[in-house]
Scaffold this active site. Structure first.
Site, short mmCIF file in Angstrom:
data_model
loop_
_atom_site.label_atom_id
_atom_site.label_comp_id
_atom_site.label_asym_id
_atom_site.label_seq_id
_atom_site.Cartn_x
_atom_site.Cartn_y
_atom_site.Cartn_z
N GLU A 45 0.89 -1.23 -0.21
CA GLU A 45 -0.53 -0.21 0.00
C GLU A 45 -0.02 1.85 0.07
O GLU A 45 2.21 1.07 0.37
CB GLU A 45 -0.43 -0.08 1.14
CG GLU A 45 -0.26 -0.20 2.39
CD GLU A 45 -1.52 0.26 4.10
OE1 GLU A 45 -2.17 0.95 3.73
OE2 GLU A 45 -0.92 0.25 4.90
N HIS A 46 0.06 2.18 -0.42
CA HIS A 46 1.46 3.56 -0.61
C HIS A 46 0.52 4.44 0.51
O HIS A 46 -0.79 4.59 0.98
CB HIS A 46 0.92 4.40 -1.94
CG HIS A 46 1.24 5.73 -2.05
ND1 HIS A 46 1.91 6.10 -2.14
CD2 HIS A 46 0.40 6.47 -1.50
CE1 HIS A 46 2.71 7.68 -1.78
NE2 HIS A 46 1.68 7.48 -1.66
N LEU A 47 1.63 5.18 0.92
CA LEU A 47 1.19 5.87 2.04
C LEU A 47 1.77 6.94 2.25
O LEU A 47 2.23 7.29 1.65
CB LEU A 47 1.70 5.23 3.52
CG LEU A 47 1.34 3.66 4.38
CD1 LEU A 47 1.30 3.13 5.26
CD2 LEU A 47 -0.83 4.05 3.97
N ASP A 98 16.10 -4.11 11.14
CA ASP A 98 17.54 -3.52 10.81
C ASP A 98 16.49 -1.23 11.17
O ASP A 98 16.07 -0.42 9.50
CB ASP A 98 17.01 -3.42 9.58
CG ASP A 98 17.98 -2.60 8.25
OD1 ASP A 98 18.85 -1.52 8.95
OD2 ASP A 98 17.89 -2.39 6.81
#
Length: 307
Positions: free
Chosen positions: A89-91, A215
């Site tokens: 999904e793009h956020l 990370d």
């Protein structure tokens, strides 16, 4: 690219959205579709599918805990010319600022999640109640699949003992990679001495497996209006203190983050020395990724731990 995404995602009207990103490992680009906006990470290396499958599994594991926001992964897709893509999904995220303390709280919740599952199991005599989580308590160190810190695969085979896991499957693995590439004598000799002292670093602490991002440096955190966000994980079950090692190496985390985190997970005796030991992995990993510019820091840490 647009045609491939239309086919693999069963969407239409795919077009570039203007949002792009990426780092030294992979590139990223957002695409608008009739089903919303997606963010696509791409890498042309032959091992890209394995890397992205590990990242997808990591995102799914963190999502299951419902403790801290991560982008929802959608699919790993092979690229016709080689390599692979990870669709998520793009956020609309921005740099971490106002949500720093909340990030500390939620990261601690992530690290405590497995321990709380154990407590719940003890309380309910071996059953996990519905509505909380359908995750099972993990009593070992490792992960169910390969993940990558950078583009190098990690050895995530399950171990019952944390010191064994970390020494063999994190530090020794990095040393083996160095041996193949440079055969650095100083590093080899220092590690042979340090191995004998490792158990002493853990004499005053009980390590319970925690699900780790793996990370968590400043480039892998951000915020939304609704709260903090972490991404690009390389998950495994390990010691919660390991998470803070790379966080302290490259900046990006203010005092409010640490105060909030340690209000939930207090420092234990020997914390500072163990943190150096955990940073050793990241310096060795950077040496293996980017070359001998990280040699000095790696050797310096080993020497300081031997004092």
């Amino acid at each position: 690219m647009e045609a491939l995404l239309e086919k693999e995602l069963s969407v239409s009207g795919v077009k570039l959205s203007g949002h792009s990103g990426g780092g030294c490992i992979s590139q990223g680009q957002s695409y608008d579709t009739d089903r919303g906006c997606f963010y696509v990470k791409s890498n042309h290396k032959s091992e890209a599918r394995k890397m992205f499958e590990g990242e997808m599994a990591s995102l799914e594991a963190i999502l299951q805990t419902t403790t801290i926001r991560v982008p929802k992964p959608v699919k790993v897709i092979d690229q016709p010319a080689g390599g692979a893509m990870l669709v998520m999904e793009h956020l609309n995220m921005r740099s971490l600022n106002r949500q720093s303390a909340k990030l500390g709280e939620q990261l601690a919740d992530l690290h405590l999640h497995n321990q709380r599952l154990r407590g719940k199991l003890d309380k309910e005599s071996g059953t996990v109640g519905a509505g909380q989580s359908d995750m099972e308590y993990i009593d070992k160190f490792g992960f169910h699949t390969v993940t990558c810190c950078g583009y190098l695969p990690l050895v995530n085979d399950w171990q019952e003992d944390w010191v064994t896991f970390y020494s063999r499957q994190r530090i020794q693995h990095q040393m083996d990679l160095l041996e193949k590439s440079s055969g650095d004598r100083d590093a080899r000799e220092l590690w042979s001495q340090l191995q004998l002292k490792v158990p002493q670093l853990f004499s005053e602490v009980e390590v319970v497996p925690s699900l780790l991002h793996g990370d968590l440096w400043g480039g892998n955190v951000a915020e939304l209006d609704t709260g903090p966000l972490i991404f690009d994980p390389a998950c495994f079950y390990g010691h919660s203190e390991f998470e803070l090692a790379i966080a302290g190496m490259f900046g990006g985390f203010g005092s409010s983050f640490y105060s909030a985190y340690h209000s939930k997970i207090a420092k234990t005796p020997g914390f500072d020395k163990r943190l150096k030991f955990y940073q050793l992995f990241h310096y060795l990993n950077h040496w293996n990724h980017f070359g001998s510019g990280y040699r000095g820091s790696s050797l310096s840490i080993m020497r300081s731990l031997l004092k």
